[in-house]
Motif scaffolding. Sequence first.
Motif, PDB file in Angstrom:
ATOM      1  N   LYS A 126      15.212  53.002 -11.876  1.00 31.79           N
ATOM      2  CA  LYS A 126      15.781  53.417 -13.168  1.00 31.79           C
ATOM      3  C   LYS A 126      16.307  52.424 -13.754  1.00 31.79           C
ATOM      4  O   LYS A 126      16.613  52.158 -15.051  1.00 31.79           O
ATOM      5  CB  LYS A 126      17.391  53.635 -12.486  1.00 31.79           C
ATOM      6  CG  LYS A 126      19.129  53.184 -13.011  1.00 31.79           C
ATOM      7  CD  LYS A 126      20.127  53.663 -12.059  1.00 31.79           C
ATOM      8  CE  LYS A 126      21.340  53.751 -13.395  1.00 31.79           C
ATOM      9  NZ  LYS A 126      21.031  52.832 -14.202  1.00 31.79           N
ATOM     10  N   ARG A 162      14.060  53.300 -17.009  1.00 28.27           N
ATOM     11  CA  ARG A 162      14.413  53.729 -17.504  1.00 28.27           C
ATOM     12  C   ARG A 162      15.363  53.028 -18.639  1.00 28.27           C
ATOM     13  O   ARG A 162      15.367  53.423 -19.622  1.00 28.27           O
ATOM     14  CB  ARG A 162      15.166  55.324 -16.765  1.00 28.27           C
ATOM     15  CG  ARG A 162      15.574  56.243 -18.038  1.00 28.27           C
ATOM     16  CD  ARG A 162      16.936  56.970 -17.410  1.00 28.27           C
ATOM     17  NE  ARG A 162      18.079  56.607 -17.873  1.00 28.27           N
ATOM     18  CZ  ARG A 162      18.044  56.654 -19.170  1.00 28.27           C
ATOM     19  NH1 ARG A 162      17.924  57.369 -20.314  1.00 28.27           N
ATOM     20  NH2 ARG A 162      19.278  55.434 -19.835  1.00 28.27           N
ATOM     21  N   ASP A 163      16.134  52.197 -18.248  1.00 29.97           N
ATOM     22  CA  ASP A 163      17.366  51.988 -18.632  1.00 29.97           C
ATOM     23  C   ASP A 163      16.727  51.209 -20.208  1.00 29.97           C
ATOM     24  O   ASP A 163      17.128  51.021 -21.100  1.00 29.97           O
ATOM     25  CB  ASP A 163      18.433  50.973 -18.293  1.00 29.97           C
ATOM     26  CG  ASP A 163      19.152  51.919 -17.368  1.00 29.97           C
ATOM     27  OD1 ASP A 163      18.980  52.795 -17.594  1.00 29.97           O
ATOM     28  OD2 ASP A 163      19.869  51.451 -16.341  1.00 29.97           O
ATOM     29  N   ARG A 164      15.844  49.901 -20.005  1.00 28.32           N
ATOM     30  CA  ARG A 164      14.713  49.350 -20.543  1.00 28.32           C
ATOM     31  C   ARG A 164      14.108  49.807 -21.770  1.00 28.32           C
ATOM     32  O   ARG A 164      14.056  49.539 -22.753  1.00 28.32           O
ATOM     33  CB  ARG A 164      14.026  48.413 -19.337  1.00 28.32           C
ATOM     34  CG  ARG A 164      14.778  47.633 -18.826  1.00 28.32           C
ATOM     35  CD  ARG A 164      13.063  46.548 -17.784  1.00 28.32           C
ATOM     36  NE  ARG A 164      12.240  46.078 -18.877  1.00 28.32           N
ATOM     37  CZ  ARG A 164      12.491  44.545 -19.425  1.00 28.32           C
ATOM     38  NH1 ARG A 164      13.498  44.408 -19.212  1.00 28.32           N
ATOM     39  NH2 ARG A 164      11.374  44.124 -20.001  1.00 28.32           N
ATOM     40  N   ASP A 195      15.245  52.614 -22.538  1.00 29.85           N
ATOM     41  CA  ASP A 195      16.324  53.498 -23.659  1.00 29.85           C
ATOM     42  C   ASP A 195      16.725  52.160 -24.408  1.00 29.85           C
ATOM     43  O   ASP A 195      16.756  52.724 -26.173  1.00 29.85           O
ATOM     44  CB  ASP A 195      17.984  53.730 -22.965  1.00 29.85           C
ATOM     45  CG  ASP A 195      18.389  54.250 -23.862  1.00 29.85           C
ATOM     46  OD1 ASP A 195      17.829  54.992 -24.310  1.00 29.85           O
ATOM     47  OD2 ASP A 195      19.144  54.644 -22.887  1.00 29.85           O
ATOM     48  N   ARG A 196      16.394  51.255 -23.824  1.00 28.73           N
ATOM     49  CA  ARG A 196      17.135  50.129 -24.959  1.00 28.73           C
ATOM     50  C   ARG A 196      16.258  49.373 -25.590  1.00 28.73           C
ATOM     51  O   ARG A 196      16.866  49.035 -26.790  1.00 28.73           O
ATOM     52  CB  ARG A 196      18.102  48.200 -24.211  1.00 28.73           C
ATOM     53  CG  ARG A 196      18.880  49.455 -23.087  1.00 28.73           C
ATOM     54  CD  ARG A 196      19.002  47.952 -21.880  1.00 28.73           C
ATOM     55  NE  ARG A 196      18.207  46.857 -21.160  1.00 28.73           N
ATOM     56  CZ  ARG A 196      18.402  47.036 -20.144  1.00 28.73           C
ATOM     57  NH1 ARG A 196      19.183  47.273 -19.596  1.00 28.73           N
ATOM     58  NH2 ARG A 196      17.760  46.685 -19.461  1.00 28.73           N
ATOM     59  N   ASP A 243      28.526  49.856 -22.258  1.00 27.54           N
ATOM     60  CA  ASP A 243      27.684  50.318 -22.093  1.00 27.54           C
ATOM     61  C   ASP A 243      27.210  50.959 -23.702  1.00 27.54           C
ATOM     62  O   ASP A 243      26.286  52.625 -23.632  1.00 27.54           O
ATOM     63  CB  ASP A 243      28.931  51.892 -21.760  1.00 27.54           C
ATOM     64  CG  ASP A 243      30.302  51.628 -22.506  1.00 27.54           C
ATOM     65  OD1 ASP A 243      30.494  50.972 -23.138  1.00 27.54           O
ATOM     66  OD2 ASP A 243      30.617  52.365 -22.460  1.00 27.54           O
TER      67      ASP A 243
END
Length: 765
Positions: free
Chosen positions: A391, A394-396, A398-399, A580
Amino acid sequence: MKQHITRFRLRSVSAVAALLFAAHTAWAVDPFTVRDIRVEGLQRVEPGTIFASLPFRIGDTYNDEKGSGAIRSLFALGLFKDVRLEVSGDVLTVIVEERPTVADVDFAGTKEFDKDTLKKAMRDVGLTEGRPFDKALADRAEQELKRQYINRSLYGAEVVTTVTPIERNRVNLTFTVSEGEPAKIKDIRIVGNSAFSESTLKGLFDLDTGGWLSWYTKSDRYSRAKLNADLETLRSYYLARGYLEFRVDSTQVAISPNKQDITITVNVTEGQRYVVSGVKLEGNYLGRDDEFKSLVKIRPGEPYNADQVAETTKAFTDYFSNFGFAFARVEAVPEVDRANNRVAFVLQADPARRAYVRRIMVSGNNRTRDEVIRREFRQFESSWYDGDKIKLSRDRVDRLGYFSEVNIDTQDVPGSPDQVDLVINVTEKPTGSLQVGAGFSSAEKIALTFGIKQENVFGSGNYLGLDINTSKYNRAIVLSTTNPYFTQDGISRTIDVYHRSTRPYQDQGGDYRLLTSGASMRFGVPFSETDTVFFGAGGERTEIKPGTNIPGAYLKYAEQVGYVTYSLPLTIGWSRDSRDSALVPNRGRYQRFNSELGVAGDARYVRGNYQFQQYVPLNKKFTLSFNTELGAGKGLGGRPFPIFKNFYSGGLGSVRGFDQGTLGPRDVTGSSIGGTKKFTLNTELTAPFPGAGNDRTLRLFAFVDVGNVFGENQPIRAGEMRVSTGVGLSWISPVGPLRLAFAQPVRKFAGDRIQKLQFQIGTSF
C-alpha cells in the motif's frame, strides 16, 4: 471449337452458384489437376492474400468441394463484394470485385464532442481510414454515435450517413448529426421511505432537477452510471444507520414523448433498524486474537453500521497480509434476531497460505522509465508479501504526480501456490505545461506570465522549469531543476537560479526597486516515509536601487550596510504532508518549517517560518480548516536584520479585508515596510456552491482571519492583532485555483488600508 466454348461456359461457376449448386451433378466440374491459377480484378489487395486463402495450390487436384471452400475463405476476408471462379481446361481463374476502402471519416453538426473523440469511437467499431467499407459497419457506427449522445442525455440526436465515392474505388464518409436539446431530469421520486424524508435522501444524490448552475455542473442530465452511483450512496446511507435489510427494489426512468424530460422513480424497502448485540471471532488468527480484537470497529449496543463491518474485515485482511498471508479470507457472518431487531456478527477467518512476491512488473508506462516507478517500491521481490509495504508503494508512486491512475494487481503463479506476482498498472498523464498569458489581481494589477515546466523530463522523474513573471510590484525569472533521486537512498537535489525585481506593496507610487540575483542548491533527505528535511546553501546579491518615494527605512539600512549587499544564506527546512489532496484538501494535516541563516557576506541574519494546516471533514459537504503561520527574524553580529527579508501581512494569504501587505510598521512617509515577526491564524468553513451539488472544484467558504506583523523592537500583542471575517468563492478554474473573498474588518486601527473585495489566481489558502 464451338463445343469447347460451350463446355467452358457450362464450367464457369459464379460465387452464388458455387455455394448453392456445387454438389448438383448438372453443374459439377470433373476433378482435374491445376496447372495454373490466375487472379483478375485486384486493385489494392496483394495477390499473395488471395493465394494464401485458397485451399489448393498448383499441382493439386481441384474439385467442387475445394471450390466452395475457396469462395467461402475469400468472402471471409471481408475485402471483396463478389468472388467468382472460372475454369478453362486445367487453368483456374479467380475473379474478384474489391470493396471500396474508406478514404476519410468526417463529422458535421457535432458540438457536444470533439472530432477526435468521435473518431476514436469509430475506430473501436472498426471504421477508420484505410479499412474496407461495409454498409453493415456504417450502420454499427451510426448506432455507436447515437449511444455516445445518449450517454450525454441527448436522446433526440439524429445521425445521417453520407457515402461519397471517389477515385480509385474509395469512399468518403460523412456523419451529419442533429444533436437537439439534452433531456433534463424533471423529477426524482423516492417511494417506500419512512425513516428519512424524501428531501434528505434526494440531497444525497449527485443527480438533481437542476438549478441556476446546472449549465456548469450538468447535474440535471441523466446518466445511468451517475444514477447507479447515487443508488449506492443511498444504500450506504441506510446501511450505516442500522437498516441491515434495506434494498432498492426497482428504478424506473421515464422519458417524455418529446425526449426532453426525464422522471426517475426509486422504489425502496427500508426494513427494520437493527442494533449490534455482540461480536465474536472464529477461525485461525495466528495466535494473535487480542491484536485482531483491537482492530474490530463494530460496536455492540450501537446501530448496525455496514461501514464499520467493512472497515473491520478490511483491517483484518490487511493485518494478515502484514505476515505474508496474501490470500487470507475474512467473512462477517450476521446472526439476525428479527424478533428483537438485534444482530450479532461472527468474524470467520482463514489465513490460507503464506506467500512471497516472486516478481514485480510494471505496465502502462509508455514514457516513464521502469526505474522511476520501481525505486518508490518498499515491497521487494523474493520477499514475504507485506500488505502495508505494498500500500505504501502504491501511494508513493501515486504521489509522483505522473499518473492519473495507479493500481496494483496480485496474480497467482501457476504451479507455485506460495508465490504471487505483483503487477503495477499505471495510466500516464501529461506532465509538461507551457503557459503564456496575462493575469489580473486586485493587488498586482496586470501581470504577464510565461512558464514552461516538465515534471518528468524524458521519463527520468526529474523536474525542469522556467518561470517568468511581470507585474506592477514583482518581476522575476527563475530557472529550477530537481533530481528526486540524486542518490540511490532517495536524497533529492534542487538547483535554483533567479533574478527578482520587487517593491513592497504600497499605494503611494514610486519607482525604487529591490534587485535580487542569486543561485542556490538544496538537498532533501527523507528521514521517514512522511518526513523530509531540507539542507541548502546559496549566494545572493541584493541592490537597493533608489527612486522616488523610497522608504526612509531602506535608506537607513543602506547607510549602515550599503546599497549593494552580498550574502551566503544557508537553509534548513522540514515538511510533513498527510492531506488527501494538495489542491482540494478535505482531511489531513500539513506542516512546514523553513529557516534561513546568513553566515557570510554583508548581511548576517537568521530567519524562520513555520506553517501548520489542519483539515477536518464535518460531513460529506462541509470541511473545517485551520491555517497558522509564525515567522521571526533577527540580525546577527550587531548588524541589522535585512529589511528586504521582512515579513508582510494583509490581503489574500494572510488577513483578508486589509490591503495587500500593508499591515504592521510604517515608514514616516506612510509606506508599509513589513516587520521581523509575523503571526497569522485563518479559520475557514467550506461548503458546496448552491446549485453545484457535491462538486469540490467550486466551493463557498466563510472565514475569520487574525494576524499582524511587528517590528524588531515590538512585542507580539494580542491587542494589536487585526481581525476580519467574510465569505468567499474558491474555484479550480482552467487557468488555476481562483479565490475571491469579500471581507469585513472586525478589528482595525486608524491608518489601516481597507480593501474589502480581493481576488487572485493561484492563492492556496
